[in-house]
Design a protein around this motif. Structure first.
Motif, PDB file in Angstrom:
ATOM      1  N   ARG A   5      14.297  -4.620  -4.943  1.00  0.00           N
ATOM      2  CA  ARG A   5      14.230  -3.272  -4.357  1.00  0.00           C
ATOM      3  C   ARG A   5      14.020  -2.263  -5.484  1.00  0.00           C
ATOM      4  N   ILE A   6      13.000  -1.424  -5.333  1.00  0.00           N
ATOM      5  CA  ILE A   6      12.679  -0.407  -6.333  1.00  0.00           C
ATOM      6  C   ILE A   6      12.653   0.960  -5.659  1.00  0.00           C
ATOM      7  N   LEU A   7      13.262   1.940  -6.319  1.00  0.00           N
ATOM      8  CA  LEU A   7      13.203   3.319  -5.859  1.00  0.00           C
ATOM      9  C   LEU A   7      12.272   4.097  -6.781  1.00  0.00           C
ATOM     10  N   ILE A   8      11.290   4.768  -6.178  1.00  0.00           N
ATOM     11  CA  ILE A   8      10.372   5.632  -6.911  1.00  0.00           C
ATOM     12  C   ILE A   8      10.717   7.063  -6.526  1.00  0.00           C
ATOM     13  N   CYS A   9      11.178   7.834  -7.493  1.00  0.00           N
ATOM     14  CA  CYS A   9      11.577   9.217  -7.246  1.00  0.00           C
ATOM     15  C   CYS A   9      10.575  10.128  -7.953  1.00  0.00           C
ATOM     16  N   GLU A  10       9.680  10.698  -7.162  1.00  0.00           N
ATOM     17  CA  GLU A  10       8.580  11.488  -7.713  1.00  0.00           C
ATOM     18  C   GLU A  10       8.149  12.519  -6.679  1.00  0.00           C
ATOM     19  N   ASP A  11       8.063  13.788  -7.096  1.00  0.00           N
ATOM     20  CA  ASP A  11       7.675  14.833  -6.151  1.00  0.00           C
ATOM     21  C   ASP A  11       6.161  14.988  -6.026  1.00  0.00           C
ATOM     22  N   ASN A  12       5.404  14.332  -6.876  1.00  0.00           N
ATOM     23  CA  ASN A  12       3.953  14.342  -6.777  1.00  0.00           C
ATOM     24  C   ASN A  12       3.539  13.141  -5.922  1.00  0.00           C
ATOM     25  N   GLU A  13       3.071  13.434  -4.706  1.00  0.00           N
ATOM     26  CA  GLU A  13       2.763  12.368  -3.750  1.00  0.00           C
ATOM     27  C   GLU A  13       1.695  11.400  -4.269  1.00  0.00           C
ATOM     28  N   ALA A  14       0.708  11.902  -4.978  1.00  0.00           N
ATOM     29  CA  ALA A  14      -0.354  11.034  -5.505  1.00  0.00           C
ATOM     30  C   ALA A  14       0.217  10.032  -6.502  1.00  0.00           C
ATOM     31  N   ILE A  15       1.108  10.497  -7.374  1.00  0.00           N
ATOM     32  CA  ILE A  15       1.707   9.607  -8.374  1.00  0.00           C
ATOM     33  C   ILE A  15       2.616   8.579  -7.705  1.00  0.00           C
ATOM     34  N   SER A  16       3.442   9.012  -6.767  1.00  0.00           N
ATOM     35  CA  SER A  16       4.359   8.057  -6.120  1.00  0.00           C
ATOM     36  C   SER A  16       3.590   7.029  -5.303  1.00  0.00           C
ATOM     37  N   THR A  17       2.542   7.445  -4.611  1.00  0.00           N
ATOM     38  CA  THR A  17       1.734   6.511  -3.818  1.00  0.00           C
ATOM     39  C   THR A  17       1.010   5.512  -4.721  1.00  0.00           C
ATOM     40  N   LEU A  18       0.426   6.001  -5.818  1.00  0.00           N
ATOM     41  CA  LEU A  18      -0.255   5.114  -6.770  1.00  0.00           C
ATOM     42  C   LEU A  18       0.736   4.121  -7.381  1.00  0.00           C
ATOM     43  N   THR A  19       1.907   4.588  -7.749  1.00  0.00           N
ATOM     44  CA  THR A  19       2.921   3.714  -8.340  1.00  0.00           C
ATOM     45  C   THR A  19       3.322   2.625  -7.351  1.00  0.00           C
ATOM     46  N   LYS A  20       3.583   3.010  -6.126  1.00  0.00           N
ATOM     47  CA  LYS A  20       3.957   2.033  -5.093  1.00  0.00           C
ATOM     48  C   LYS A  20       2.839   1.017  -4.876  1.00  0.00           C
ATOM     49  N   PHE A  21       1.602   1.488  -4.831  1.00  0.00           N
ATOM     50  CA  PHE A  21       0.446   0.612  -4.651  1.00  0.00           C
ATOM     51  C   PHE A  21       0.321  -0.389  -5.801  1.00  0.00           C
ATOM     52  N   LYS A  22       0.421   0.100  -7.033  1.00  0.00           N
ATOM     53  CA  LYS A  22       0.290  -0.778  -8.210  1.00  0.00           C
ATOM     54  C   LYS A  22       1.399  -1.830  -8.234  1.00  0.00           C
ATOM     55  N   LEU A  23       2.617  -1.440  -7.872  1.00  0.00           N
ATOM     56  CA  LEU A  23       3.723  -2.399  -7.849  1.00  0.00           C
ATOM     57  C   LEU A  23       3.547  -3.418  -6.730  1.00  0.00           C
ATOM     58  N   ALA A  24       3.054  -2.977  -5.583  1.00  0.00           N
ATOM     59  CA  ALA A  24       2.826  -3.897  -4.464  1.00  0.00           C
ATOM     60  C   ALA A  24       1.755  -4.927  -4.814  1.00  0.00           C
ATOM     61  N   ARG A  25       0.759  -4.527  -5.575  1.00  0.00           N
ATOM     62  CA  ARG A  25      -0.323  -5.451  -5.961  1.00  0.00           C
ATOM     63  C   ARG A  25       0.165  -6.609  -6.800  1.00  0.00           C
ATOM     64  N   VAL A  26       1.284  -6.428  -7.506  1.00  0.00           N
ATOM     65  CA  VAL A  26       1.820  -7.529  -8.317  1.00  0.00           C
ATOM     66  C   VAL A  26       3.042  -8.171  -7.661  1.00  0.00           C
ATOM     67  N   GLY A  27       3.287  -7.825  -6.388  1.00  0.00           N
ATOM     68  CA  GLY A  27       4.326  -8.520  -5.632  1.00  0.00           C
ATOM     69  C   GLY A  27       5.601  -7.760  -5.353  1.00  0.00           C
ATOM     70  N   TYR A  28       5.748  -6.553  -5.875  1.00  0.00           N
ATOM     71  CA  TYR A  28       6.946  -5.753  -5.606  1.00  0.00           C
ATOM     72  C   TYR A  28       6.697  -4.911  -4.352  1.00  0.00           C
ATOM     73  N   THR A  29       6.990  -5.482  -3.209  1.00  0.00           N
ATOM     74  CA  THR A  29       6.622  -4.866  -1.941  1.00  0.00           C
ATOM     75  C   THR A  29       7.734  -4.046  -1.298  1.00  0.00           C
ATOM     76  N   HIS A  30       8.929  -4.092  -1.870  1.00  0.00           N
ATOM     77  CA  HIS A  30      10.051  -3.342  -1.301  1.00  0.00           C
ATOM     78  C   HIS A  30      10.346  -2.119  -2.170  1.00  0.00           C
ATOM     79  N   CYS A  31       9.463  -1.133  -2.069  1.00  0.00           N
ATOM     80  CA  CYS A  31       9.609   0.097  -2.837  1.00  0.00           C
ATOM     81  C   CYS A  31       9.833   1.260  -1.876  1.00  0.00           C
ATOM     82  N   ASP A  32      10.880   2.027  -2.147  1.00  0.00           N
ATOM     83  CA  ASP A  32      11.137   3.244  -1.390  1.00  0.00           C
ATOM     84  C   ASP A  32      10.705   4.432  -2.239  1.00  0.00           C
ATOM     85  N   ILE A  33      10.260   5.490  -1.575  1.00  0.00           N
ATOM     86  CA  ILE A  33       9.852   6.707  -2.271  1.00  0.00           C
ATOM     87  C   ILE A  33      10.772   7.845  -1.851  1.00  0.00           C
ATOM     88  N   ALA A  34      11.263   8.575  -2.849  1.00  0.00           N
ATOM     89  CA  ALA A  34      12.042   9.790  -2.611  1.00  0.00           C
ATOM     90  C   ALA A  34      11.242  10.951  -3.199  1.00  0.00           C
TER      91      ALA A  34
END
Length: 124
Positions: A5-34
């Motif tokens: 489980r990974i928490l991404i805390c970022e107020d810039n939606e583009a950065i948080s979405t890109l980060t979540k996408f990049k992590l999901a591509r390598v198998g980290y699919t349980h990411c929450d965004i705040a």
């Protein structure tokens, strides 16, 4: 990796979405965004994250305050990666005083972030 489980805390939606996408591509699919530090503070109470990635300058609660909350109030040793465009010496040293695990300067190289995440989670 499925249970990581990974928490991404970022107020810039583009950065948080890109980060979540990049992590999901390598198998980290349980990411929450705040989108702000207040939401992140609420999420870390209810979910035991394996890793937190946070910007320093967040609305309501900064990334450094979030780190202090995780360490002192919750008593958790969760690895914390701080992202910031503010790389002055005081900011970086304050981060390490608050027990951040890794400090990365923005703009972050996505592949470097993924490698840091893999390395930190391998230690757990």
């Amino acid at each position: 990796m499925d249970k990581v489980r990974i928490l991404i805390c970022e107020d810039n939606e583009a950065i948080s979405t890109l980060t979540k996408f990049k992590l999901a591509r390598v198998g980290y699919t349980h990411c929450d965004i705040a989108a702000n530090g207040r939401i992140a503070s609420e999420l870390v109470v209810t979910t035991n994250y394996d890793l937190v990635i946070t910007d320093i300058q967040m609305p309501f609660v900064s990334g450094l305050e979030l780190t202090r909350y995780i360490r002192n109030d919750l008593g958790r040793r969760t690895p914390v990666i701080i992202l910031s465009s503010n790389t002055d010496e005081n900011t970086v040293l304050t981060g390490f005083d608050r027990e951040i695990t890794v400090f990365l300067a923005k703009p972050v190289i996505p592949r470097e972030l993924v490698q840091r995440v893999k390395k930190l989670l391998k230690r757990k």
